[in-house]
Write an enzyme that holds these catalytic residues in place. Structure first.
Site, short mmCIF file in Angstrom:
data_model
loop_
_atom_site.label_atom_id
_atom_site.label_comp_id
_atom_site.label_asym_id
_atom_site.label_seq_id
_atom_site.Cartn_x
_atom_site.Cartn_y
_atom_site.Cartn_z
CE1 TYR A 28 21.09 -76.40 4.94
CE2 TYR A 28 18.86 -75.53 5.18
CZ TYR A 28 19.88 -76.38 5.59
OH TYR A 28 19.67 -77.19 6.67
CD GLU A 69 23.33 -76.45 -3.21
OE1 GLU A 69 23.03 -75.84 -2.15
OE2 GLU A 69 23.51 -77.68 -3.27
#
Ligand SMILES: [Zn+2]
Length: 293
Positions: free
Chosen positions: A56, A125
């Site tokens: 993340y 991501e």
């Protein structure tokens, strides 16, 4: 070698009855001062990509995009927005770095005796604020449905294309224990595994090991060995961090860094499922007693 000889013979025969140019026309490319032929190709080769690493960003959408496109320190192959845009009804994944190029997402890292995973992985991501490891609470919203659906479709495509094994789909925390805590214990690993992405323990097998360990728990040395067999790379003093990383991944209800028997049962059931029952049995054997002659 035989295959090569046949191939060469065929090539020579073809060169004799028609022109080599005709035979290889489609594979010749004119370059600057030379011509490249792809008429003969090696069999022995593999792809750079072995691992898929999930992250993340710990930033909002705009900041994530700014950092990942403007920084000369970090990047990722793909970015999944917090509210992915659509094109013809399908969600859009942003590719920031081509697959064959190295993105800089993993940093100092290790998995299955390989280090510097930027060399051998793709990094995805996901825009999410992350969690606080002291309170164990989310810092923002949970991962949302559209993100996860997009992640599943994208990952499925990459796994198939590069033949990535379930145990090689990892979180950043798995490959950099102690240093990284993303994608965190709120990441839906089980849901991904049910969609065919990454590993997840078999419930019955876990219960079998749980019953066994209630009678005789494994030693810390055996647990350390099983973590290593599964893929974790670390030094002895990092054991707590590795256990915490393992729990974030497979036992998110209990991210303590302490090996309780449930954690151990999940670990051995994973070794059993993905590396074979014999491997788990071997680790759990008592140390050999040297025979006295
Ligand atoms: Zn990360």
């Amino acid at each position: 070698m035989k295959k090569y000889t046949v191939g060469l013979g065929l090539l020579l025969a073809l060169a004799g009855c028609s022109s080599t140019k005709d035979t290889h026309n489609a594979t010749l490319t004119e370059k600057n001062g030379y011509v490249l032929s792809k008429g003969e190709r090696s069999v022995a080769k593999n792809n750079r990509i072995r691992f898929l690493v999930l992250h993340y960003t710990a930033l909002d959408q705009q900041q994530s995009l700014e950092v990942l496109t403007q920084s000369d320190l970090v990047s990722a192959n793909y970015l999944i927005a917090d509210q992915p845009q659509s094109h013809k009804g399908l969600p859009i994944a942003l590719q920031l770095v081509d697959d064959h190029d190295r993105a800089w997402h993993a940093g100092v890292s290790q998995w299955k005796n390989r280090s510097n995973l930027n060399d051998t992985s793709l990094g995805i991501e996901i825009v999410n604020a992350g969690w606080d490891k002291d309170t164990g609470k989310l810092l923002g919203e949970p991962y949302n449905e559209r993100q996860i659906e997009l992640l599943i479709s994208l990952s499925r495509d990459l796994i198939e294309k590069y033949d990535i094994q379930p145990t090689d789909v990892v979180g950043h925390s798995d490959i950099a224990p102690g240093r990284k805590i993303d994608p965190g214990p709120f990441f839906p690993w089980q849901r991904l595994a049910e969609a065919g992405i990454g590993a997840w323990p078999d419930e019955q097998l876990t219960n079998d090991y749980l019953a066994r360990f209630e009678l005789a728990p494994p030693t810390m040395l055996q647990v350390a060995k099983a973590l290593e067999v599964y893929g974790y790379g670390y030094l002895d003093e990092q054991m707590d961090d590795v256990v915490r990383a393992f729990q974030m991944r497979f036992h998110p209800q209990s991210v303590t860094g302490v090996v309780d028997i449930k954690t151990a049962a999940i670990l051995f059931s994973l070794v059993d499922k993905y590396y074979g029952k014999q491997k788990a049995v071997d680790i759990l054997l008592p140390p050999n007693v040297a025979a006295v002659g």
